[in-house]
Every structure is written in structure tokens, then in C-alpha cells.
Design an enzyme around this catalytic site. Structure first.
Site, short mmCIF file in Angstrom:
data_model
loop_
_atom_site.label_atom_id
_atom_site.label_comp_id
_atom_site.label_asym_id
_atom_site.label_seq_id
_atom_site.Cartn_x
_atom_site.Cartn_y
_atom_site.Cartn_z
N GLY A 87 0.84 -1.36 -0.01
CA GLY A 87 -0.04 -0.13 0.11
C GLY A 87 0.73 1.44 -0.02
O GLY A 87 0.32 2.19 0.88
N SER A 88 1.96 1.27 -0.78
CA SER A 88 2.79 2.40 -0.89
C SER A 88 1.88 3.72 -1.27
O SER A 88 2.21 4.71 -0.92
CB SER A 88 4.07 2.17 -1.63
N ASP A 144 -6.57 0.32 2.92
CA ASP A 144 -5.28 0.56 3.09
C ASP A 144 -4.93 2.16 3.60
O ASP A 144 -3.87 2.34 4.21
CB ASP A 144 -4.39 0.25 1.75
#
Ligand code: MEV
Length: 320
Positions: free
Chosen positions: A108-109, A153
Site C-alpha cells: 500500500g505504498s 489501506d
């Protein structure tokens, strides 16, 4: 000039992926690896971004052109987050991002970077955004880019811990969960979440009944897992992972590499295993007794999987 650094954790979904896009609950935990974003105010009304992890070096444009023109994929989340958070373009911004995890993992960058930018701007411009307000701006940002998604996220990056989550933040409940013998195996294959969400939609476009049946079964698994997490019943959690994985296979999102890593984990003594996230690659997770943990890890390594060591239940967004 004023400067601030904010960090937020990556995430790992434990149960309920895909069904959560259709309104069912999921369980997500924040991981120990974090995204760091520094923002410095500039006098020259320029937007500057350096994000070495995604090979962006000194990207520049006038603040007045934020959100306009051709924007590289790697810049899109940061630029759109800025556009959605501040109306006044009087100051310039020098933004630097640094991640403790690869954008390839599916941790989930993009969501983590988005929430960090919004929180940092809230601090710099004294907007006093609450966590829920940060969630809403971040969800709008991600939906504007991806067109679909549940937002779990984003919630994990902001609130941290382990969450029982319903789409768009309709429910964000913190679960009290201790450490557990969880094993994370990276397949080495990068998955594209949007492609996989579309794949599910396409596969069941003429069979809504079957899709709903699968999602209803996943909902029961998620609710049982919530219970098993509170009693630390790892055996039950393993069984629920296996059931969830069977349903993810029916959805058509698992791939042979993940399947073999999952089967090998079970053969090595794991209580259960499943893919984590959109499928199509990224990571799988397994739960085992402490005694069998090493054997499960070795089984994953033997298939060229990579073991990702991390802490779960990590702290949410914070100013550094
Ligand atoms: C991706 O990590 C999980 C999905 O459920 C998408 C989402 O919830 O936004 C497939």
C-alpha cells in the site's frame, strides 16, 4: 522555511479482500515498515518532488499547474493529494518521500504516501484535519485516480493497529490483537490491483448470484476471524484462511505461484494460508504454531519466495 516530516505504515490484509470492494467487511493490519514524507515550504511557488524509491528525481512544475497536464504515474498520488488538500497555491512545496518497503510488495505504498502528504500539509498550513478528515481526502484522491477501491489501506496507514473495516470508512473499528505467528511470503510478482478488481467484475458479470454467494461466505469468515483474533485461536484462524483462500480461487485472483507457496506452507505444518491483497502476485500469508514457523518459512524459500519479516499492529500516521 518551515519543514515537516510525517510517516505512516504499510498494510497487510488478513481477511476479506475483494469482498470489501462490494461492501463486505475486511480485517487489515498495519505493518512495521513505514513511508516517510518530508515537505518544506518554498518561496518560489514551485512544486518539487524527489521520490528515489520510484525513481523520481527532482520533478518540478509551477504550483499553479498542480493536477494539470501529463503527470507521471509515480507522481500522481502526491500531486493529486496536494491538489485535494490545499486551495491556496501561494507557497511552493519541496516534497521528498522515502519508503522502508518496496512499492512492488503490495503493502500500500500509494495510499501511505497519499496520507502522509495530506497530514504534512494539514500541519504546515494549520488545517487541523482530524484522522477521519484525512481519510476522506485520501479516499477521494485514490478513487479519483483508481476509480475503485475500498480504502482499507488508507485507514491502516492513518489509524494503524488492526482494523475491522467497511468500504469508504463506513466502519473503522480497532481490534485488540496481540502478536501472532504470521509468515509473509512475497511471490516476486507485482500485481495490479485495478486489473484484478476488473477481472472479478468481468468474470461474474453474468453471474451476480454466484458472486454474492461468495461474498456472503467471505463476510462470515471475516466475522469469525474477528472473534478468533480476540481469543488468539491460531488454529481457527488458519482454518478460516484456508476457507478464504478457496473463495479467492473461485473469484479467479490466485495464481500458480501463490497456490504453490500456499500448499507448501500447509505441507510444512502451517494451520492455514492464503493470498493477501488483490492476488495475481504480491504476498501470501500463513499462520502456524511457533514450532513450525521456521519449516513453513523454509518451504516458501525453497520455491523462491521471499520472507518478509515485519511487525503487525504498527502505529498509524505520526509527525516525526
Ligand atoms: C487490494 O489490496 C485489495 C482489494 O480488496 C482492493 C481494495 O480493497 O481496494 C482487491
Amino acid at each position: 522555511m518551515k519543514k515537516i516530516t510525517v510517516s505512516a505504515p504499510g498494510k497487510l490484509v488478513l481477511f476479506g479482500e475483494h469482498a470489501v470492494v462490494y461492501g463486505k467487511p475486511c480485517i487489515v493490519t498495519a505493518v512495521g515498515q513505514r513511508m516517510h514524507v518530508s515537505i518544506e515550504l518554498l518561496e518560489n511557488k514551485e512544486f518539487q518532488l524527489t521520490a528515489p524509491d520510484v525513481k523520481i528525481n527532482n520533478y518540478k512544475k509551477p504550483m499553479l499547474e498542480i493536477g494539470l497536464g501529463d503527470i507521471p504515474k509515480e507522481v500522481l498520488f502526491v500531486e493529486t493529494a496536494v491538489k485535494n488538500t490545499i486551495k491556496s497555491k501561494k507557497a511552493g512545496l519541496k516534497i521528498t518521500t522515502k519508503s522502508e518497503f518496496s512499492s512492488q510488495l503490495g503493502f500500500g505504498s500509494s495510499s501511505a504516501v497519499t496520507v502522509c502528504v495530506i497530514k504534512a500539509l494539514s500541519e504546515l498550513f494549520n488545517l487541523q484535519l482530524s484522522k477521519k478528515q484525512i481519510f476522506d481526502v485520501a479516499y477521494k484522491t485514490v478513487l479519483g485516480i483508481q476509480k475503485k477501491g475500498s480504502g482499507f489501506d488508507i485507514a491502516a496507514a492513518i489509524f494503524g493497529g488492526t482494523l475491522y473495516f467497511v468500504k469508504a470508512g463506513k466502519k473503522i473499528e480497532s481490534l485488540s490483537v496481540g502478536q501472532m505467528p504470521l509468515i509473509i511470503g512475497y511471490s516476486g510478482i507485482k500485481a495490479d490491483t485495478v486489473i484484478l478488481m476488473n477481472k472479478v467484475k468481468e468474470k461474474f458479470k453474468n453471474n451476480k448470484y454466484s458472486l454474492n454467494k461468495i461474498f456472503n461466505e467471505i463476510e462470515i469468515i471475516v466475522d469469525n476471524a474477528k472473534q478468533a483474533l480476540s481469543t488468539k485461536d491460531f488454529l481457527i484462524l488458519g482454518k478460516l484462511m484456508n476457507k478464504n483462500q478457496m473463495l479467492l480461487e473461485k473469484l479467479g485472483v490466485s495464481i500458480p505461484k501463490l497456490d504453490t507457496m500456499i500448499v507448501a506452507s500447509l505441507q510444512a505444518g502451517a494451520y492455514g494460508a492464503k493470498l493477501s491483497g488483490a492476488g495475481g502476485g504480491d504476498c501470501m500469508i500463513a499462520i502456524s504454531s511457533i514450532k513450525n514457523k521456521k519449516a513453513v518459512e523454509n518451504a516458501i524459500l525453497a520455491l523462491d519466495g521471499e520472507i518478509i519479516n515485519t511487525q503487525i499492529n504498527a502505529e498509524g500516521i505520526r509527525v516525526e
